[in-house]
Design an enzyme around this catalytic site. Sequence first.
Site, PDB file in Angstrom:
ATOM      1  N   HIS A 116      -3.586  14.837  -9.443  1.00  0.00           N
ATOM      2  CA  HIS A 116      -3.894  13.458  -9.819  1.00  0.00           C
ATOM      3  C   HIS A 116      -3.025  12.935 -10.960  1.00  0.00           C
ATOM      4  O   HIS A 116      -2.777  11.731 -11.055  1.00  0.00           O
ATOM      5  CB  HIS A 116      -5.378  13.342 -10.185  1.00  0.00           C
ATOM      6  CG  HIS A 116      -6.289  13.473  -9.006  1.00  0.00           C
ATOM      7  ND1 HIS A 116      -6.492  12.438  -8.115  1.00  0.00           N
ATOM      8  CD2 HIS A 116      -7.019  14.510  -8.542  1.00  0.00           C
ATOM      9  CE1 HIS A 116      -7.329  12.833  -7.161  1.00  0.00           C
ATOM     10  NE2 HIS A 116      -7.663  14.088  -7.391  1.00  0.00           N
ATOM     11  N   ASP A 175       0.853  -1.187   0.000  1.00  0.00           N
ATOM     12  CA  ASP A 175       0.000   0.000   0.000  1.00  0.00           C
ATOM     13  C   ASP A 175       0.891   1.241   0.000  1.00  0.00           C
ATOM     14  O   ASP A 175       1.785   1.373   0.844  1.00  0.00           O
ATOM     15  CB  ASP A 175      -0.910   0.005   1.229  1.00  0.00           C
ATOM     16  CG  ASP A 175      -1.925   1.137   1.186  1.00  0.00           C
ATOM     17  OD1 ASP A 175      -2.615   1.279   0.160  1.00  0.00           O
ATOM     18  OD2 ASP A 175      -2.028   1.880   2.181  1.00  0.00           O
ATOM     19  N   ASN A 218      -1.620  12.962  -3.719  1.00  0.00           N
ATOM     20  CA  ASN A 218      -2.508  13.466  -4.764  1.00  0.00           C
ATOM     21  C   ASN A 218      -2.916  14.909  -4.497  1.00  0.00           C
ATOM     22  O   ASN A 218      -2.943  15.753  -5.403  1.00  0.00           O
ATOM     23  CB  ASN A 218      -3.764  12.600  -4.859  1.00  0.00           C
ATOM     24  CG  ASN A 218      -3.616  11.485  -5.890  1.00  0.00           C
ATOM     25  OD1 ASN A 218      -2.799  11.573  -6.801  1.00  0.00           O
ATOM     26  ND2 ASN A 218      -4.397  10.433  -5.743  1.00  0.00           N
ATOM     27  N   ASP A 230      -1.031   9.506 -10.768  1.00  0.00           N
ATOM     28  CA  ASP A 230      -0.968   8.412 -11.746  1.00  0.00           C
ATOM     29  C   ASP A 230       0.476   8.047 -12.061  1.00  0.00           C
ATOM     30  O   ASP A 230       0.825   6.862 -12.193  1.00  0.00           O
ATOM     31  CB  ASP A 230      -1.686   8.818 -13.031  1.00  0.00           C
ATOM     32  CG  ASP A 230      -3.205   8.833 -12.879  1.00  0.00           C
ATOM     33  OD1 ASP A 230      -3.713   8.320 -11.859  1.00  0.00           O
ATOM     34  OD2 ASP A 230      -3.880   9.358 -13.788  1.00  0.00           O
ATOM     35  N   GLU A 232      -4.474   2.476  -4.582  1.00  0.00           N
ATOM     36  CA  GLU A 232      -3.016   2.491  -4.416  1.00  0.00           C
ATOM     37  C   GLU A 232      -2.487   1.200  -3.819  1.00  0.00           C
ATOM     38  O   GLU A 232      -1.328   1.134  -3.399  1.00  0.00           O
ATOM     39  CB  GLU A 232      -2.594   3.674  -3.531  1.00  0.00           C
ATOM     40  CG  GLU A 232      -3.079   3.621  -2.099  1.00  0.00           C
ATOM     41  CD  GLU A 232      -4.433   4.293  -1.908  1.00  0.00           C
ATOM     42  OE1 GLU A 232      -4.724   4.708  -0.784  1.00  0.00           O
ATOM     43  OE2 GLU A 232      -5.192   4.395  -2.888  1.00  0.00           O
TER      44      GLU A 232
END
Length: 317
Positions: A207, A194, A202, A211, A237
């Site tokens: 964002h 994780d 973010n 990514d 994630e």
Amino acid sequence: MIVTGTFGASPYRIRDLQLFRDIDDPAVAQALADSRLVRLPRGEALEDGLRARLYILLAGSLAVEGALGEGNVERILPGESVGEQSVLDDAANLDAIVALEDSELLVIEPDRVWQLIDGHNGVARNLLRLLSFRIRATNARLRRRQKLGEFYRQLSFNDGLTGLYNRAWLNDALPKLVTRARQDGGPLSLVMIDLDHFKRFNDTHGHIAGDAALCAAAGVIRAGLRPTDFAVRYGGEEMMAILPATPQAQALTVAERLCVRMREAAVFDDMRLPLPHVTGSFGVATLLPGQDERGLIEAADAALYRAKEAGRDRIGT
């Protein structure tokens, strides 16, 4: 469909028709003399296509779609025929036959077809040749469809962003890997991963940067595994490494290596400062006797939770 006359009174020649290729026998011409000619206007469907008849196209062109309606449309040109299989099977012709342009067809009733087959070896030989070609063409389409289906099946098993296997693949593959481990009597380990404080990442960097971070993390995991291992995007994630034939101690070594490389990985190739980076928390579990795939995932998830509770950016067991 409009009857326009008979074949014997028409200008068409038998030798121009594939079914009668290389046949110069007056008896064949005589057998076909009273067979009907019909006109099919452009865009019109063959209304009696459900009946077992042989149709030979004399002029124009036809579109024939198979009974399964899978989008495979065959174009029929002058001299070619449709309906052979329905005559041989004495079954309804379920193909959808539509005129692409004004067309004229020769209609041969099934008893006349059998008369020609029984009385003329050349007709039987040509019919076998035509059917063999149809079978080869159908098999080629099936092979292409199978390859295309496998291609899309593989696409459906991969995450569009990271390229790792996705949840659908996991649901299909992990039970099989557990079964294989049971049969082989070998270990199977799972590393749950994780990304730490990913929402904060973010919110801080956007964002698009998020990514990029996911892709960077996926690259770290993919590069740190053996060819026999599997990297999965579990969701959001969360990612996962599945390690067949790997005992607990070796799985811990893999997780430690991934943890270090994750910490060192650059999310971007440019030199922006401060340099955005991500870390990960790792949970390691190894399949226990009597445990199924769900129990293995739950054990790895619990180990991941312990890593988070201990401060993140570390390994939990």
